[in-house]
Design a protein around this motif. Sequence first.
Motif, PDB file in Angstrom:
ATOM      1  N   SER A  27       0.860  -1.177   0.000  1.00  0.00           N
ATOM      2  CA  SER A  27       0.000   0.000   0.000  1.00  0.00           C
ATOM      3  C   SER A  27       0.899   1.231   0.000  1.00  0.00           C
ATOM      4  O   SER A  27       2.061   1.174   0.390  1.00  0.00           O
ATOM      5  CB  SER A  27      -0.931   0.013   1.214  1.00  0.00           C
ATOM      6  OG  SER A  27      -0.193   0.119   2.414  1.00  0.00           O
ATOM      7  N   ARG A  57      -4.798   7.125  -1.596  1.00  0.00           N
ATOM      8  CA  ARG A  57      -4.177   5.902  -1.103  1.00  0.00           C
ATOM      9  C   ARG A  57      -4.422   4.788  -2.105  1.00  0.00           C
ATOM     10  O   ARG A  57      -5.505   4.696  -2.691  1.00  0.00           O
ATOM     11  CB  ARG A  57      -4.757   5.515   0.265  1.00  0.00           C
ATOM     12  CG  ARG A  57      -4.214   4.198   0.846  1.00  0.00           C
ATOM     13  CD  ARG A  57      -4.921   3.855   2.146  1.00  0.00           C
ATOM     14  NE  ARG A  57      -4.513   2.535   2.633  1.00  0.00           N
ATOM     15  CZ  ARG A  57      -3.547   2.328   3.523  1.00  0.00           C
ATOM     16  NH1 ARG A  57      -2.902   3.368   4.042  1.00  0.00           N
ATOM     17  NH2 ARG A  57      -3.247   1.110   3.915  1.00  0.00           N
ATOM     18  N   THR A  77       0.567   5.852   0.156  1.00  0.00           N
ATOM     19  CA  THR A  77      -0.288   7.016   0.378  1.00  0.00           C
ATOM     20  C   THR A  77       0.452   8.291  -0.004  1.00  0.00           C
ATOM     21  O   THR A  77       1.657   8.408   0.218  1.00  0.00           O
ATOM     22  CB  THR A  77      -0.706   7.110   1.864  1.00  0.00           C
ATOM     23  OG1 THR A  77      -1.396   5.923   2.231  1.00  0.00           O
ATOM     24  CG2 THR A  77      -1.617   8.303   2.101  1.00  0.00           C
TER      25      THR A  77
END
Length: 337
Positions: A205, A333, A207
């Motif tokens: 992930s 994100r 962001t």
Amino acid sequence: MDSLELRKNLAGLIARDTTGAPRDGVFPRHSNALVTATASTGPMTVNVAAFEAALVRQGGPLWMQNDGTVAVSIATAPVANSRIDVVYARQNESAAPMSDGSDTAVIDVVTGTPSGSPVKPSIPVGALELATVVVPTGVTATTGGGVVITQTYACTASSGGVVRLRNQAEQDAWSPADGSLGWRLDTGALLNRVSGVWRVVAGSSDTRNRAVGTTNTFTNPTTPSDFTQTADKDALDMTFVKHSAGTTLRVSMQIPFVFSSGAAQVLSAVINIAGTDYVVAAQVVPTAPFYGTLTAVRDITGVAAGSTAIKPRVQSQSAASVAVNATTRVSYRVDEI
């Protein structure tokens, strides 16, 4: 039961692919380099640290241990160009059908051929590659300038264990049964094999969250348009590592805006992934002026595995002036699921 049949029976003790073939490699004690440079000049050498490994010959695993640091000699540097040497480990076997002439364990090197574009030489059958060594002209020790040692050894694990995968190429080449686990050394992602595809369990992930430094004004952005201030654009762009072609990218976005001129229409927050634009958030706005926030979540499929460029963009349906004011916080994100 002869030794070869026993070896095939033992294949069930280590990680295997969907054909049942055992995976050769090092059982990692740590993430440190196995092959390192030395200052030795007579001859040049590299050090190979202690390790345990499974080598595969005749359809089954053969266990090998190096119980201490071993110095491996590297041939004199070429007088011109560079070459690639390969450091390897191998367990010799003299019993038929093998005919190695001894039963000793060997840690050695195959010396490559100097060239302006050197290629990696082949290693003996049944050997496990540990590292490559680029040897440029004129060096007298492997600590010398231009010498590049790359750890290339594959890792294996006991059956049901987590297999360490060095990079995308290793991941793509490893096709175990569903339920198998892998861990990407380069990204830290934990992977699970589901329906013949690697899925990310955790670790993938990213962001971006930025208070823009200067007002970004989008004039008639009827096609998706980048942020207009270079510093803000660069800060909001990202490079995302996607681990499997079969997974989904979940994108959540939030872009506050000022609609300063234009007729009633649709404004959109767009995410560009590897050159393709995807509308994430869309809002119907009345005739200007109007203040609002483009915010939504979208799941995107069909994105190829690998390193992917991602950037946020803004789009209007028709002629308009849209601004993201200074100090306004823009965020998005990306999660691989």
